[in-house]
Design an enzyme around this catalytic site. Structure first.
Site, PDB file in Angstrom:
ATOM      1  N   ASP A 105      97.590  72.910 -32.700  1.00  0.00           N
ATOM      2  CA  ASP A 105      96.280  73.197 -33.287  1.00  0.00           C
ATOM      3  C   ASP A 105      95.903  72.196 -34.376  1.00  0.00           C
ATOM      4  O   ASP A 105      96.728  71.399 -34.829  1.00  0.00           O
ATOM      5  CB  ASP A 105      96.252  74.634 -33.850  1.00  0.00           C
ATOM      6  CG  ASP A 105      97.573  75.072 -34.470  1.00  0.00           C
ATOM      7  OD1 ASP A 105      98.320  74.198 -34.952  1.00  0.00           O
ATOM      8  OD2 ASP A 105      97.861  76.271 -34.477  1.00  0.00           O
ATOM      9  N   ASN A 111      99.855  88.206 -38.413  1.00  0.00           N
ATOM     10  CA  ASN A 111      99.167  89.126 -37.520  1.00  0.00           C
ATOM     11  C   ASN A 111      99.628  88.952 -36.072  1.00  0.00           C
ATOM     12  O   ASN A 111      98.999  89.451 -35.150  1.00  0.00           O
ATOM     13  CB  ASN A 111      97.645  88.917 -37.621  1.00  0.00           C
ATOM     14  CG  ASN A 111      97.247  87.484 -37.289  1.00  0.00           C
ATOM     15  OD1 ASN A 111      98.082  86.680 -36.887  1.00  0.00           O
ATOM     16  ND2 ASN A 111      95.971  87.161 -37.440  1.00  0.00           N
ATOM     17  N   HIS A 153      99.828  86.001 -34.453  1.00  0.00           N
ATOM     18  CA  HIS A 153      99.235  84.875 -33.718  1.00  0.00           C
ATOM     19  C   HIS A 153     100.293  83.833 -33.362  1.00  0.00           C
ATOM     20  O   HIS A 153     101.298  83.687 -34.052  1.00  0.00           O
ATOM     21  CB  HIS A 153      98.034  84.259 -34.463  1.00  0.00           C
ATOM     22  CG  HIS A 153      98.349  83.459 -35.682  1.00  0.00           C
ATOM     23  ND1 HIS A 153      97.516  83.410 -36.776  1.00  0.00           N
ATOM     24  CD2 HIS A 153      99.387  82.631 -35.997  1.00  0.00           C
ATOM     25  CE1 HIS A 153      98.027  82.602 -37.676  1.00  0.00           C
ATOM     26  NE2 HIS A 153      99.155  82.118 -37.233  1.00  0.00           N
ATOM     27  N   GLU A 173      94.456  84.162 -32.235  1.00  0.00           N
ATOM     28  CA  GLU A 173      94.435  85.350 -33.080  1.00  0.00           C
ATOM     29  C   GLU A 173      94.398  86.619 -32.223  1.00  0.00           C
ATOM     30  O   GLU A 173      94.051  86.548 -31.035  1.00  0.00           O
ATOM     31  CB  GLU A 173      93.188  85.295 -33.982  1.00  0.00           C
ATOM     32  CG  GLU A 173      93.109  84.061 -34.893  1.00  0.00           C
ATOM     33  CD  GLU A 173      93.990  84.160 -36.138  1.00  0.00           C
ATOM     34  OE1 GLU A 173      95.086  84.747 -36.069  1.00  0.00           O
ATOM     35  OE2 GLU A 173      93.579  83.632 -37.192  1.00  0.00           O
TER      36      GLU A 173
END
Ligand code: F6R
Length: 253
Positions: free
Chosen positions: A67, A136, A138, A143
């Site tokens: 990313d 979370n 990811h 996400e």
């Protein structure tokens, strides 16, 4: 799935570096999927030592990163391109033209995502994908969502990710709200996945991801379907797994 328990961050990093070095030894022209963030820093340092002192060569490898923040150029100190250069590429013998990241400065999102997917296809997929996990659940910047993503896409980061990563910026407002991320599909299609996890604050989400329901609301839970998954965690991150599934954990010396 193999889960290695290391009593501290240094031992976790050393074990993960050994696995990555083994991959490069086995297949010198490996395509390595790489991650950024705090967790792999120790592993990248260990690989630099392996290169400098023990001749581990990356000269035939190609790397693809997961990313990049939208809006940041490769020479921005908080860009992932800059991070990779500083933490790994400048310390090993990889050919700069063989290192690939999404281009955060490309404002044409469709073109950039297509370019990155075409690049991944042209490389023939990923031999070993290194991953961290977000608070979370990811992976990359995929996400929690209603369904698993497929290709590269531009994503609006969740508040929890912005909050977690803002620590790397001088002011929280400087943290980009959007990023380009590889989709879930090429990640889980990697021939081998190495997940590194550190910190007690990841213990609950890691246990949920590896032993809870497979759901896009915990993107990392898809890793349960991956045939060759290696998890290297330090004591804090593995605490929930050790208390509930200790028989599945291998202790490192
Ligand atoms: C980074 C990435 C993210 C991180 C995750 C954990 O390229 O794709 O998924 O791996 O946010 O980050 P740290 O290691 O900083 O806790």
């Amino acid at each position: 799935m193999r889960i290695y328990y290391a009593e501290n961050y240094e031992k976790m990093s050393r074990k993960a570096a050994d696995i990555l070095a083994a991959q490069v030894t086995l297949k010198p022209d490996s395509v390595l999927g790489l991650a950024t963030g705090a967790t792999p820093v120790g592993l990248y340092r260990a690989l630099a030592v392996d290169h400098r002192e023990h001749g581990l060569s990356f000269s035939k490898c190609r790397t693809v990163n997961l990313d990049e923040y939208c809006g940041l150029a490769a020479d921005h100190p908080q860009s992932y391109a800059y991070f990779m250069q500083k933490m790994l590429f400048s310390n090993i013998d990889i050919c700069p033209e063989h290192t690939y990241l999404p281009d955060g400065k490309n404002i044409d999102a469709d073109a950039e995502c297509q370019r990155y997917d075409a690049l991944l296809a042209s490389l023939g997929g990923i031999d070993l994908q290194l991953l961290g996990i977000g608070h979370n659940g990811h992976i990359g910047f995929n996400e929690p969502a209603a369904c698993f993503s497929t290709g590269t896409h531009r994503i609006r980061l969740t508040e929890s990710t912005i909050h977690a990563n803002a620590r790397f910026f001088v002011r929280e407002e400087e943290m980009p709200e959007y990023a380009y991320t590889m989709g879930i599909r090429p990640i889980v299609q990697a021939r081998r996945i190495l997940l590194v996890v550190s910190g007690a604050e990841k213990a609950e989400i890691l246990e949920q991801a590896l032993f809870g329901p497979v759901t896009p609301h915990v993107p990392a839970s898809i890793l349960q379907l991956v045939p060759d998954l290696i998890v290297c965690g330090e004591a804090g991150a593995l605490s929930d797994i050790c208390s509930k599934h200790s028989a599945l954990v291998t202790n490192l010396p």
